[in-house]
Design a protein around this motif. Structure first.
Motif, PDB file in Angstrom:
ATOM      1  N   ASP A 192     -10.091 -25.268  -8.577  1.00  0.00           N
ATOM      2  CA  ASP A 192     -10.856 -24.007  -8.591  1.00  0.00           C
ATOM      3  C   ASP A 192     -10.662 -23.326  -9.932  1.00  0.00           C
ATOM      4  OD1 ASP A 192     -10.877 -20.878  -6.708  1.00  0.00           O
ATOM      5  OD2 ASP A 192     -12.530 -22.039  -7.579  1.00  0.00           O
ATOM      6  N   HIS A 360      -2.249 -22.671 -12.689  1.00  0.00           N
ATOM      7  CA  HIS A 360      -1.560 -23.665 -11.881  1.00  0.00           C
ATOM      8  C   HIS A 360      -1.032 -24.775 -12.756  1.00  0.00           C
ATOM      9  CE1 HIS A 360      -2.922 -22.087  -8.026  1.00  0.00           C
ATOM     10  NE2 HIS A 360      -4.145 -22.036  -8.476  1.00  0.00           N
ATOM     11  N   TYR A 385      -1.994 -30.092  -7.594  1.00  0.00           N
ATOM     12  CA  TYR A 385      -2.861 -29.082  -6.967  1.00  0.00           C
ATOM     13  C   TYR A 385      -3.725 -29.729  -5.898  1.00  0.00           C
ATOM     14  CZ  TYR A 385      -6.506 -25.341  -7.048  1.00  0.00           C
ATOM     15  OH  TYR A 385      -7.398 -24.338  -6.746  1.00  0.00           O
ATOM     16  N   TRP A 386      -3.655 -29.150  -4.698  1.00  0.00           N
ATOM     17  CA  TRP A 386      -4.412 -29.660  -3.553  1.00  0.00           C
ATOM     18  C   TRP A 386      -4.041 -31.116  -3.255  1.00  0.00           C
ATOM     19  CZ3 TRP A 386      -9.750 -26.837  -4.653  1.00  0.00           C
ATOM     20  CH2 TRP A 386      -9.586 -25.505  -4.331  1.00  0.00           C
ATOM     21  N   ASN A 423       0.937 -26.780  -5.639  1.00  0.00           N
ATOM     22  CA  ASN A 423       0.177 -25.701  -5.010  1.00  0.00           C
ATOM     23  C   ASN A 423      -0.721 -26.228  -3.899  1.00  0.00           C
ATOM     24  OD1 ASN A 423      -1.044 -22.835  -5.068  1.00  0.00           O
ATOM     25  ND2 ASN A 423      -2.829 -24.175  -5.235  1.00  0.00           N
ATOM     26  N   GLU A 424      -0.506 -25.690  -2.683  1.00  0.00           N
ATOM     27  CA  GLU A 424      -1.398 -25.945  -1.540  1.00  0.00           C
ATOM     28  C   GLU A 424      -1.639 -27.428  -1.305  1.00  0.00           C
ATOM     29  OE1 GLU A 424      -3.914 -21.778  -1.471  1.00  0.00           O
ATOM     30  OE2 GLU A 424      -4.981 -23.662  -1.754  1.00  0.00           O
ATOM     31  N   ASN A 484       0.821 -19.196   0.226  1.00  0.00           N
ATOM     32  CA  ASN A 484      -0.512 -18.631  -0.031  1.00  0.00           C
ATOM     33  C   ASN A 484      -1.183 -18.278   1.288  1.00  0.00           C
ATOM     34  OD1 ASN A 484       0.188 -19.463  -2.575  1.00  0.00           O
ATOM     35  ND2 ASN A 484      -1.496 -20.921  -2.826  1.00  0.00           N
ATOM     36  N   TYR A 486      -4.772 -16.002   2.942  1.00  0.00           N
ATOM     37  CA  TYR A 486      -6.001 -15.253   2.614  1.00  0.00           C
ATOM     38  C   TYR A 486      -6.554 -14.534   3.835  1.00  0.00           C
ATOM     39  CZ  TYR A 486      -6.028 -16.754  -2.162  1.00  0.00           C
ATOM     40  OH  TYR A 486      -5.698 -16.926  -3.483  1.00  0.00           O
ATOM     41  N   TYR A 490     -10.620 -15.594   3.615  1.00  0.00           N
ATOM     42  CA  TYR A 490     -11.049 -16.874   4.187  1.00  0.00           C
ATOM     43  C   TYR A 490     -10.828 -16.918   5.707  1.00  0.00           C
ATOM     44  CZ  TYR A 490     -11.349 -18.547  -0.620  1.00  0.00           C
ATOM     45  OH  TYR A 490     -11.682 -18.683  -1.939  1.00  0.00           O
ATOM     46  N   GLU A 514       0.114 -16.112  -3.073  1.00  0.00           N
ATOM     47  CA  GLU A 514      -1.305 -15.792  -3.201  1.00  0.00           C
ATOM     48  C   GLU A 514      -1.779 -15.011  -1.986  1.00  0.00           C
ATOM     49  OE1 GLU A 514      -2.666 -19.933  -5.450  1.00  0.00           O
ATOM     50  OE2 GLU A 514      -4.159 -18.867  -4.233  1.00  0.00           O
ATOM     51  N   TRP A 559      -3.511 -12.925  -5.779  1.00  0.00           N
ATOM     52  CA  TRP A 559      -4.503 -13.748  -6.504  1.00  0.00           C
ATOM     53  C   TRP A 559      -5.670 -12.845  -6.886  1.00  0.00           C
ATOM     54  CZ3 TRP A 559      -3.859 -18.328  -8.654  1.00  0.00           C
ATOM     55  CH2 TRP A 559      -4.979 -18.997  -9.157  1.00  0.00           C
ATOM     56  N   PHE A 564     -11.931 -15.337 -13.278  1.00  0.00           N
ATOM     57  CA  PHE A 564     -11.866 -16.528 -14.117  1.00  0.00           C
ATOM     58  C   PHE A 564     -12.988 -17.493 -13.739  1.00  0.00           C
ATOM     59  CE2 PHE A 564      -9.418 -17.187 -10.302  1.00  0.00           C
ATOM     60  CZ  PHE A 564      -9.668 -18.514  -9.940  1.00  0.00           C
ATOM     61  N   ARG A 569     -17.701 -21.918  -7.774  1.00  0.00           N
ATOM     62  CA  ARG A 569     -18.210 -20.592  -7.408  1.00  0.00           C
ATOM     63  C   ARG A 569     -19.659 -20.442  -7.850  1.00  0.00           C
ATOM     64  NH1 ARG A 569     -14.314 -19.394  -3.750  1.00  0.00           N
ATOM     65  NH2 ARG A 569     -12.421 -20.414  -4.511  1.00  0.00           N
ATOM     66  N   ASN A 579     -14.702 -16.981 -10.245  1.00  0.00           N
ATOM     67  CA  ASN A 579     -13.926 -16.538  -9.099  1.00  0.00           C
ATOM     68  C   ASN A 579     -13.652 -15.066  -9.343  1.00  0.00           C
ATOM     69  OD1 ASN A 579     -11.543 -15.804  -7.571  1.00  0.00           O
ATOM     70  ND2 ASN A 579     -11.342 -17.992  -7.083  1.00  0.00           N
ATOM     71  N   LYS A 581     -11.817 -12.847  -7.690  1.00  0.00           N
ATOM     72  CA  LYS A 581     -10.660 -12.236  -7.000  1.00  0.00           C
ATOM     73  C   LYS A 581      -9.770 -11.450  -7.968  1.00  0.00           C
ATOM     74  CE  LYS A 581     -10.451 -15.402  -3.117  1.00  0.00           C
ATOM     75  NZ  LYS A 581     -11.472 -16.396  -3.645  1.00  0.00           N
TER      76      LYS A 581
HETATM   77  C1  GCU Z   1      -6.389 -21.081  -3.520  1.00  0.00           C
HETATM   78  C2  GCU Z   1      -5.923 -21.700  -4.799  1.00  0.00           C
HETATM   79  C3  GCU Z   1      -6.467 -21.021  -6.004  1.00  0.00           C
HETATM   80  C4  GCU Z   1      -7.885 -20.548  -5.711  1.00  0.00           C
HETATM   81  C5  GCU Z   1      -7.808 -19.486  -4.638  1.00  0.00           C
HETATM   82  C6  GCU Z   1      -9.179 -19.000  -4.230  1.00  0.00           C
HETATM   83  O1  GCU Z   1      -5.456 -20.684  -2.760  1.00  0.00           O
HETATM   84  O2  GCU Z   1      -4.548 -21.876  -4.951  1.00  0.00           O
HETATM   85  O3  GCU Z   1      -6.422 -21.906  -7.066  1.00  0.00           O
HETATM   86  O4  GCU Z   1      -8.507 -20.072  -6.837  1.00  0.00           O
HETATM   87  O5  GCU Z   1      -7.214 -20.002  -3.493  1.00  0.00           O
HETATM   88  O6  GCU Z   1      -9.728 -19.593  -3.322  1.00  0.00           O
HETATM   89  O7  GCU Z   1      -9.669 -18.056  -4.822  1.00  0.00           O
END
Ligand code: GCU
Length: 610
Positions: A192, A360, A385-386, A423-424, A484, A486, A490, A514, A559, A564, A569, A579, A581
């Motif tokens: 992302d 990351h 990552y992921w 991460n995640e 993390n 949300y 989410y 996050e 986050w 960025f 997105r 993004n 956020k």
């Molecule tokens: C995730 C992730 C980020 C991403 C963020 C998002 O958790 O670690 O890299 O940008 O969520 O969805 O905005």
């Protein structure tokens, strides 16, 4: 065999084998800014090569003749066919991602060839290296038509020795950079953040003596506030020498002798002013060998955990943090400069932060050195990552290499307190095994810092309460847990944070690494309307209320600091490949939620430590 000795041995061994690849791990020279350097930044000639015709023939066989772009061959007669020419090709700025330099390159993923010509009068009895701060993702480097070596990984430094290859005049340095994604890479195909390609950090010629101080680690011993412990590594022919470490301001001087491999370890008592966010004390440290000397500015602090507490210099601390991507403020693109760092960390300070998570991937050295000076503690991370290829040994080797390069560059920065290895990531046994190897590698490279990762705890949902339990098996191997979540973006609605309880199966500190939601700066409405500043503001208010009730919480990094660019997105008007956020827009405009967090951190800073 220590980390730096392994490097030295690998280089020498593969030199014997004549394998160019090993050249890519030429000894990473520490603290090049303290060295005699020549900067090669500026406008470089560049050839965009989507089909790799510069390195492969039409049968995809590697080229090594005059048609190979690294030869920079010119037609010798009007009738000779040569189908490339750096000198009439357009230019690209170095350092800089290529994506934001030309509209036609915004989405470009593939190869671009860079050429830089230079003259260099090398001093006798000196060695010369060409150093790259970073190039995303794979780089093949050539000098005067010969390959120097290759590097994989878009966010860590690398260098090559060119002592016996450089000429007084007419040198041409050619770099093929390729940012194509692949499943086995680190990161893998899905992120992302924008896959900014290019030579993204400075290129520098570094001149050192025949035998020089290649690297050193000078920090307080693990868990101590009064004993310095560390090592140093010489590189060259005169490996057995007397080396003195001096801290004049503290009236400290310690002389050690290096062994046959040029390595020495040391430990000595030291009565020092400890580095902290409130007092980011840095000392001038001089390392003098018979053939070389180098000076650095180093802070001394201890960082540990005790149960669910994080102890800075033996005292409990709460990490008031924010996530930051290496996105250039105001202009977008890959950030790299001291000015970029000053702007980003300046905003973090304005938020009353004493901590940042650099997500990351390893950010540029300016961020770490400025965090040292500004008193901002740092979480640094490698791009595991992921969902990467956990069972692929090359992927593991690559991830470990990026981790070791990150540690090698920044292990003398007091601000750096946490290494994050991922991460995640999905909870599977191959992933756990991969993690355990990474955690061990981090600890063996540097036993004084904490190791963490951003996990994703799962919830059990009852009619009235949501319960989230941190029980990821890998948490047993981590020093600090990151998580993390949300809630309100989410999953669930912002107010559902009020009925959420957090449990942990581990007696360890938690950093909520996050949380947050998107808002388009300047878009206003009621707090239930997504993308409005009011929605984000409300989400933060409920998050903060929830976080205050987590007994084992010792840090937060929402986050994220600034919007960025992201290829994931696509929503017109609201995202447009960003993004959103961020608490600050990509043009530096502060959203309402910025002030909600700023206020929370003001209160925390005023309150006694947890
Ligand atoms: C995730 C992730 C980020 C991403 C963020 C998002 O958790 O670690 O890299 O940008 O969520 O969805 O905005």
């Amino acid at each position: 065999m220590t980390f730096s000795q392994r490097f030295l041995f690998a280089g020498f061994f593969s030199f014997l084998l004549g394998v160019v690849v090993s050249a890519q791990v030429a000894p990473l020279i520490a603290n090049i800014s303290a060295r005699q350097t020549t900067n090669l930044d500026g406008q470089w000639q560049a050839i965009v090569d989507p089909y790799d015709v510069g390195s492969l023939d039409y049968r995809a066989k590697s080229l090594n003749d005059r048609s190979a772009f690294f030869k920079d061959y010119k037609p010798q007669s009007p009738s000779e066919l040569v189908e490339y020419d750096f000198d009439t090709s357009a230019q690209l700025q170095v350092p800089g991602d290529w994506n934001t330099q030309r509209d036609s390159l915004l989405f470009y993923e593939g190869s671009i060839w860079y050429k830089r010509s230079f003259d260099y009068a090398k001093s006798p009895h000196k060695r010369l290296f060409v150093h790259f701060g970073a190039a995303n993702y794979r780089a093949a480097v050539y000098l005067n038509g010969e390959e120097l070596g290759r590097h994989e990984g878009g966010f860590t430094p690398f260098d090559f020795e060119i002592t016996n290859r450089v000429k007084p005049q007419g040198n041409f340095l050619i770099v093929r950079v390729n940012n194509a994604r692949a499943k086995e890479f680190v990161p893998t195909v899905n992120t992302d953040w924008w896959n900014y390609g290019g030579i993204t950090r400075p290129v520098t010629l570094v001149e050192v003596p025949d035998t020089f101080i290649q690297d050193y680690f000078i920090q307080l011993a693990k868990g101590s506030t009064h004993q310095i412990a560390g090592w140093l590594q010489l590189n060259g022919t005169q490996l057995q020498q007397k080396v003195t470490i001096r801290i004049p301001e503290a009236n400290l001087s310690k002389t050690v002798e290096t062994d046959a491999t040029g390595h020495a370890t040391f430990a000595f008592d030291a009565d020092l002013t400890l580095w902290s966010p409130e007092n980011p004390k840095l000392y001038a440290v001089e390392i003098s060998a018979q053939t070389d000397n180098v000076t650095d500015r180093i802070g001394f602090r201890s960082i540990q955990t005790r149960g669910t507490d994080i102890l800075l210099n033996g005292k409990p601390v709460f990490l008031r943090g924010i996530n930051i991507h290496e996105e250039a403020p105001m202009r977008s693109g890959r950030a790299w400069s001291a000015d970029d760092a000053r702007t980003l960390l300046g905003w973090a300070k304005e938020l009353n932060c004493n901590f940042v998570r650099l997500a990351h991937y390893p950010h540029n050295e300016n961020m770490l050195r400025l965090a040292d000076q500004m008193g901002i503690m740092v979480w640094a991370e490698v791009p595991v990552y992921w969902t990467i290829q956990w069972e692929n040994p090359d992927t593991l080797h690559n991830a470990e290499n990026q981790l070791q390069e990150m540690i090698a560059r920044d292990h003398n920065r007091a601000a750096l307190i946490i290494y994050s290895v991922a991460n995640e990531t999905p909870v599977t046994e191959p992933r756990n095994a991969f993690f355990r190897q990474m955690i061990q590698t981090a600890h063996s490279a540097d036993s004084t810092r904490l190791v963490s990762a951003a996990l994703q705890a799962h919830e059990s949902d009852a009619p009235d309460r949501i319960t989230i339990t941190i029980n990821d098996p890998i948490a047993a191997d981590l020093d600090v847990l990151g998580n993390n979540e949300y809630i309100g973006w989410y999953v669930h609605q912002p107010a559902d944070a009020d009925r959420t309880d957090w449990l942990s199966s581990y007696n360890k500190p938690l950093i909520m690494s996050e949380f947050g939601g998107d808002a388009l700066f300047g878009y206003h409405g009621d707090s239930n309307t997504r993308w409005t500043e009011e929605y984000q503001e409300n989400l933060y208010a409920h998050q903060i209320a929830m976080l205050k009730h987590i007994s084992f919480l010792r840090g937060t990094t929402p986050w994220i600091l600034m919007d960025f660019r992201s290829p994931r997105r696509t929503l017109p008007r609201f995202e447009d490949y960003f993004n959103r956020k961020g608490l600050i827009s990509s043009r530096g405009e502060k959203k309402k939620a910025f002030f909600v967090l700023q206020d929370f951190y003001r209160q925390l800073a005023a309150a006694p430590a947890p």
